[in-house]
Design a protein around this motif. Sequence first.
Motif, PDB file in Angstrom:
ATOM      1  N   SER A   2       0.835  -1.200   0.000  1.00 13.23           N
ATOM      2  CA  SER A   2       0.000   0.000   0.000  1.00 13.23           C
ATOM      3  C   SER A   2       0.872   1.253   0.000  1.00 13.23           C
ATOM      4  O   SER A   2       1.991   1.247   0.496  1.00 13.23           O
ATOM      5  CB  SER A   2      -0.887  -0.005   1.245  1.00 13.23           C
ATOM      6  OG  SER A   2      -1.616   1.195   1.322  1.00 13.23           O
ATOM      7  N   SER A   3       0.324   2.329  -0.544  1.00 15.89           N
ATOM      8  CA  SER A   3       1.072   3.579  -0.557  1.00 15.89           C
ATOM      9  C   SER A   3       0.651   4.510   0.588  1.00 15.89           C
ATOM     10  O   SER A   3       1.114   5.639   0.679  1.00 15.89           O
ATOM     11  CB  SER A   3       0.887   4.296  -1.896  1.00 15.89           C
ATOM     12  OG  SER A   3      -0.457   4.684  -2.052  1.00 15.89           O
ATOM     13  N   VAL A   4      -0.232   4.015   1.465  1.00 14.94           N
ATOM     14  CA  VAL A   4      -0.724   4.813   2.581  1.00 14.94           C
ATOM     15  C   VAL A   4      -0.604   4.013   3.872  1.00 14.94           C
ATOM     16  O   VAL A   4      -0.880   2.814   3.890  1.00 14.94           O
ATOM     17  CB  VAL A   4      -2.204   5.220   2.360  1.00 14.94           C
ATOM     18  CG1 VAL A   4      -2.762   5.932   3.569  1.00 14.94           C
ATOM     19  CG2 VAL A   4      -2.344   6.077   1.120  1.00 14.94           C
ATOM     20  N   GLU A   6      -1.912   4.133   7.889  1.00 13.43           N
ATOM     21  CA  GLU A   6      -2.722   4.742   8.934  1.00 13.43           C
ATOM     22  C   GLU A   6      -2.517   3.944  10.202  1.00 13.43           C
ATOM     23  O   GLU A   6      -2.477   2.713  10.158  1.00 13.43           O
ATOM     24  CB  GLU A   6      -4.201   4.773   8.557  1.00 13.43           C
ATOM     25  CG  GLU A   6      -4.523   5.808   7.523  1.00 13.43           C
ATOM     26  CD  GLU A   6      -5.999   6.103   7.417  1.00 13.43           C
ATOM     27  OE1 GLU A   6      -6.307   7.126   6.815  1.00 13.43           O
ATOM     28  OE2 GLU A   6      -6.824   5.333   7.933  1.00 13.43           O
ATOM     29  N   HIS A  28      -1.417   9.451   9.799  1.00 15.11           N
ATOM     30  CA  HIS A  28      -1.593   9.111   8.384  1.00 15.11           C
ATOM     31  C   HIS A  28      -0.328   9.517   7.627  1.00 15.11           C
ATOM     32  O   HIS A  28       0.164  10.629   7.801  1.00 15.11           O
ATOM     33  CB  HIS A  28      -2.804   9.884   7.860  1.00 15.11           C
ATOM     34  CG  HIS A  28      -3.110   9.661   6.428  1.00 15.11           C
ATOM     35  ND1 HIS A  28      -3.979   8.696   6.001  1.00 15.11           N
ATOM     36  CD2 HIS A  28      -2.670  10.273   5.313  1.00 15.11           C
ATOM     37  CE1 HIS A  28      -4.067   8.739   4.675  1.00 15.11           C
ATOM     38  NE2 HIS A  28      -3.269   9.690   4.236  1.00 15.11           N
ATOM     39  N   TYR A  29       0.158   8.609   6.796  1.00 14.13           N
ATOM     40  CA  TYR A  29       1.306   8.901   5.934  1.00 14.13           C
ATOM     41  C   TYR A  29       0.991   8.379   4.545  1.00 14.13           C
ATOM     42  O   TYR A  29       0.551   7.239   4.392  1.00 14.13           O
ATOM     43  CB  TYR A  29       2.578   8.231   6.464  1.00 14.13           C
ATOM     44  CG  TYR A  29       3.798   8.538   5.634  1.00 14.13           C
ATOM     45  CD1 TYR A  29       4.453   9.754   5.759  1.00 14.13           C
ATOM     46  CD2 TYR A  29       4.273   7.635   4.708  1.00 14.13           C
ATOM     47  CE1 TYR A  29       5.568  10.056   4.991  1.00 14.13           C
ATOM     48  CE2 TYR A  29       5.381   7.924   3.931  1.00 14.13           C
ATOM     49  CZ  TYR A  29       6.022   9.135   4.074  1.00 14.13           C
ATOM     50  OH  TYR A  29       7.116   9.442   3.309  1.00 14.13           O
ATOM     51  N   ASP A  30       1.209   9.219   3.537  1.00 12.11           N
ATOM     52  CA  ASP A  30       0.897   8.875   2.157  1.00 12.11           C
ATOM     53  C   ASP A  30       2.155   9.043   1.317  1.00 12.11           C
ATOM     54  O   ASP A  30       2.750  10.119   1.309  1.00 12.11           O
ATOM     55  CB  ASP A  30      -0.218   9.794   1.647  1.00 12.11           C
ATOM     56  CG  ASP A  30      -0.689   9.446   0.242  1.00 12.11           C
ATOM     57  OD1 ASP A  30       0.022   8.752  -0.499  1.00 12.11           O
ATOM     58  OD2 ASP A  30      -1.795   9.903  -0.104  1.00 12.11           O
TER      59      ASP A  30
END
Length: 138
Positions: A2-4, A6, A28-30
């Motif tokens: 995943s690119s996100v 939480e 949260h990190y994207d």
Amino acid sequence: MSSVIEQSVQARMVASAPRMETLPATLHYDRGDPFAVRMAFPGPATLEGTEVSWEFSRELLATGMETPAGMGDVRVRPFGYDRTVLEFHAVEGIAMVHVRTAELRRFLDRAQELVPVGDEFRFLDLDRDLSELLDGPG
């Protein structure tokens, strides 16, 4: 992968009352915005009754766990052996929360696996960002 990322954390609101209220929060990190971290508090935990989010740099969070960091709206500093204080400054006032440093480290370790520190530029979409900047508001 995943690119996100939480991660839920328990934040303890620092107030004038002797007992600190525990609030749920989400980090949260994207990968699409590789320099930023967002911390969101759900509506029931806020004075406004709506979700409140603060965005700040990943570097600020990492630095602030070791030594006081930040001069703007978000400030981070160590507190005792196992906590980190995050201060959120707004026109309405200052909110301070304590978070377990181990939870923050786990979050940053996961972000590091997704985008290693120093490689953030590899994940920026500069063409899209420049296009949005030049096109102006839609």
